[in-house]
Scaffold this active site. Structure first.
Site, short mmCIF file in Angstrom:
data_model
loop_
_atom_site.label_atom_id
_atom_site.label_comp_id
_atom_site.label_asym_id
_atom_site.label_seq_id
_atom_site.Cartn_x
_atom_site.Cartn_y
_atom_site.Cartn_z
N TYR A 2 -3.77 1.61 -0.31
CA TYR A 2 -2.96 1.53 0.91
C TYR A 2 -2.18 2.84 1.01
O TYR A 2 -1.76 3.40 0.00
CB TYR A 2 -1.99 0.34 0.82
CG TYR A 2 -1.30 0.05 2.14
CD1 TYR A 2 -1.93 -0.71 3.12
CD2 TYR A 2 -0.02 0.55 2.41
CE1 TYR A 2 -1.32 -0.96 4.34
CE2 TYR A 2 0.61 0.30 3.62
CZ TYR A 2 -0.04 -0.46 4.58
OH TYR A 2 0.57 -0.71 5.79
N PHE A 46 0.18 3.50 11.64
CA PHE A 46 -0.69 4.39 10.86
C PHE A 46 -0.97 3.71 9.53
O PHE A 46 -0.03 3.30 8.84
CB PHE A 46 -0.02 5.74 10.57
CG PHE A 46 -0.79 6.58 9.56
CD1 PHE A 46 -1.62 7.60 10.00
CD2 PHE A 46 -0.70 6.34 8.19
CE1 PHE A 46 -2.35 8.37 9.09
CE2 PHE A 46 -1.44 7.09 7.27
CZ PHE A 46 -2.26 8.11 7.72
N GLU A 47 -2.23 3.59 9.20
CA GLU A 47 -2.60 3.09 7.87
C GLU A 47 -3.96 3.65 7.55
O GLU A 47 -4.84 3.67 8.42
CB GLU A 47 -2.79 1.56 7.85
CG GLU A 47 -1.58 0.71 8.01
CD GLU A 47 -1.89 -0.80 7.99
OE1 GLU A 47 -2.92 -1.22 8.55
OE2 GLU A 47 -1.09 -1.53 7.40
N VAL A 48 -4.14 4.11 6.31
CA VAL A 48 -5.48 4.31 5.78
C VAL A 48 -5.53 3.38 4.58
O VAL A 48 -4.62 3.43 3.74
CB VAL A 48 -5.75 5.77 5.36
CG1 VAL A 48 -7.18 5.93 4.85
CG2 VAL A 48 -5.50 6.72 6.53
N HIS A 77 1.93 -6.48 5.70
CA HIS A 77 1.07 -5.59 4.89
C HIS A 77 1.88 -4.93 3.77
O HIS A 77 1.40 -4.79 2.64
CB HIS A 77 0.49 -4.46 5.76
CG HIS A 77 -0.62 -4.90 6.67
ND1 HIS A 77 -1.30 -4.01 7.47
CD2 HIS A 77 -1.17 -6.11 6.90
CE1 HIS A 77 -2.23 -4.66 8.16
NE2 HIS A 77 -2.17 -5.94 7.83
#
Ligand SMILES: Nc1nc2c(ncn2[C@@H]2O[C@H](COP(=O)(O)OP(=O)(O)O)[C@@H](O)[C@H]2O)c(=O)[nH]1
Ligand SMILES: *[C@@H]1O[C@H](CO)[C@@H](O)[C@H](O)[C@H]1NC(C)=O
Ligand SMILES: [Mg+2]
Length: 396
Positions: free
Chosen positions: A225, A282-284, A319
């Site tokens: 994450y 924004f998340e990768v 999350h």
């Protein structure tokens, strides 16, 4: 009056005639590609549930990418949840992502919607994305009330939150959206083909070149994450979220990682939530982690408690708490190099040399990281990571 209007009719007839002639000329003699429209949007095969066949490819984007052979790409995709009316705002975001990164990689892009995407949306986005685009319809079961939710109670909550002027407090669709992003997007059939995702929302900006592949970084460094901005959640939207989390921790201790980031989430060893969260627009991240028993059980447990509807739990704290408790500290990554804006916050990389090297155009004074309402200092502290070079100079 009457002679004026008959002249008007004559002009109109002439204009129609002239246009017809022009159209005839351009059809018959100009070298315009025929069937231009249908080359851009081929018929999208839909199954009975209305979701798009994952093998759907646009002719314009199929075939080997020019710059990066697919062997150099990681098993990954961009993913965007959007409505048809978001098309021009998502177009801006795609352009930013393409210009700063994806034009050199051609990663796929999955678009998800609770209603079918229209041809306009597909045409515009497919033209902008350098990889293959996929369009998915969200199944009804993933965007509706679970049977244990009392919908009258949920409605009363929305009315109360409206009176209290809580942002999105009166919105039913926003709640479905937050629940979907919390528990379902990674299980959409189009997403099952991928290991890593990068979430992109409408109207974001990227201020610097991205001179490396964040997906590859995640894979090679076993990160699950990642984030660029963190902040405190608005308490009114999550009053009982931490109670629900504590209940889960108590009944499922086997899922709580040793060496987790509890220190990021709580200042008293887990008794109370300090409201810190990673900003999830924004998340990768690693989709296989979200699809793991640990995460699914965590989501199901929270979902049962009803706070997505009886409060207004956001996918960001949901999350973040999962990343903080179910993952080891080292599996959560901060991307200083990725300069990002989503209204109203900016992450501008710390360190002048970094900004020069990456051709950044953000003002470092706008960087939110070291300001009072950011939780990013806390992340550095609990991980014993030295702050990026230039930190002191840029903290005013
Ligand atoms: N398909 C669909 N997407 C939505 C809906 N509501 C929000 N979104 C998407 O969900 C994401 C978050 O919504 P946004 O309006 O940006 O919320 P904010 O960033 O919290 O202000 C964006 O990608 C939106 O395009 C909805 O009702 N349907
Ligand atoms: C990509 O990842 C998904 C999820 O882990 C996996 O099911 C799929 O087989 C992978 N595809 C390739 C080409 O490795
Ligand atoms: Mg947004």
């Amino acid at each position: 009056m009457s002679s004026g209007s008959s002249r008007y009719v004559r002009y109109l007839l002439f204009a129609v005639f002239a246009l017809a002639v022009l159209a005839f000329i351009s059809r018959s003699s100009l070298p315009l590609p025929t069937n231009y429209e249908s080359n851009i949007i081929p018929q999208t095969p839909q199954d009975s549930k209305g979701s798009v066949d994952p093998s759907y490819q646009t002719p314009a984007n199929s075939g080997p990418p020019a710059l990066t052979p697919s062997g150099e790409r990681v098993n990954a995709t961009f993913v965007t949840l959007a409505r048809n009316q978001d098309v021009w705002e998502i177009a801006k975001s795609i352009r930013e992502v393409e210009d700063r990164f994806n034009r050199n990689y051609h990663y796929d892009w999955v678009f998800l919607n609770d209603k079918p995407f229209d041809d306009e949306f597909k045409k515009i986005t497919t033209a902008l994305v350098s990889g293959t685009t996929h369009y998915g319809l969200i199944p009804k079961e993933h965007w509706s009330y679970p049977e244990w939710i009392d919908q009258d109670k949920a409605k009363a909550v929305r009315e109360d939150m409206k009176a209290r002027k809580i942002i999105y407090g009166d919105s039913e669709s926003y709640r479905h959206m937050c629940r979907y992003e919390s528990g379902f997007f990674f299980r959409h059939e189009l997403m099952l083909n991928y290991r890593y995702y990068w979430r992109v929302e409408p109207s974001i900006q990227l201020f610097c070149d991205i001179s490396f592949d964040p997906f590859r970084y995640m894979m090679e460094n076993k990160k699950k994450y990642s984030f660029v901005l963190s902040l405190y959640e608005y308490y009114e939207t999550i009053p009982t979220l931490w109670n629900s989390v504590k209940k889960f921790m108590k009944t499922n201790p086997e899922y709580i990682a040793e060496g987790n980031s509890m220190g990021f989430l709580s200042d008293d060893g887990g008794e109370t939530y300090n409201k810190c969260h990673f900003w999830s627009n924004f998340e990768v991240g690693d989709l296989d982690w979200l699809r793991s028993d640990a995460y699914i059980n965590y989501f199901d447990s929270l979902d049962r408690d009803g706070g997505f509807f009886y409060e207004r739990w956001g996918d960001a704290p949901v999350h973040s708490i999962a990343a903080g408790l179910l993952l080891k500290k080292e599996e959560v990554h901060f991307f200083n190099e990725i300069a990002y804006y989503h209204v109203p916050f900016t992450h501008c990389p710390t360190g002048e040399q970094t900004r020069l090297d990456l051709k950044c155009h953000c003002n470092p004074a706008d960087n939110f990281d070291w300001k009072g309402y950011s939780c990013t200092s806390r992340y550095f502290h609990i991980n014993n990571i030295p702050k990026p070079e230039g930190y002191e100079k840029e903290t005013k």
